[in-house]
Design an enzyme around this catalytic site. Structure first.
Site, short mmCIF file in Angstrom:
data_model
loop_
_atom_site.label_atom_id
_atom_site.label_comp_id
_atom_site.label_asym_id
_atom_site.label_seq_id
_atom_site.Cartn_x
_atom_site.Cartn_y
_atom_site.Cartn_z
N PRO A 2 0.82 -1.21 0.00
CG PRO A 2 -0.68 -1.49 1.74
CD PRO A 2 0.60 -2.01 1.20
CE1 TYR A 3 3.92 6.83 -2.12
CE2 TYR A 3 1.81 7.52 -3.00
CZ TYR A 3 3.11 7.81 -2.64
OH TYR A 3 3.58 9.09 -2.79
#
Length: 66
Positions: A2-3
């Site tokens: 995830p970013y």
């Protein structure tokens, strides 16, 4: 991996508060989505209030009216 990119106005948020935000977002992704904290990236961008607009006005001007 995830970013998460968080954008906030640059108005004196402390280093400690930013650390809490990064930790909290990382924990939220772990708890709700089962994401690995070791591969979760959180970026906080601070934007000058002259460069942030709401309803056609700069935040700087909106805050002056408050």
């Amino acid at each position: 991996m995830p970013y998460v990119n968080i954008k906030i106005t640059k108005d004196g948020v402390s280093k400690e508060k930013k650390a809490e935000l990064i930790k909290g977002v990382t924990e939220l992704l772990r708890d709700l989505l089962g994401k690995n904290p070791a591969t979760t990236v959180v970026v906080i961008d601070e934007v000058e209030t002259d460069n942030w607009g709401i309803g056609g006005e700069q935040v700087t001007e909106i805050r002056k009216k408050s």
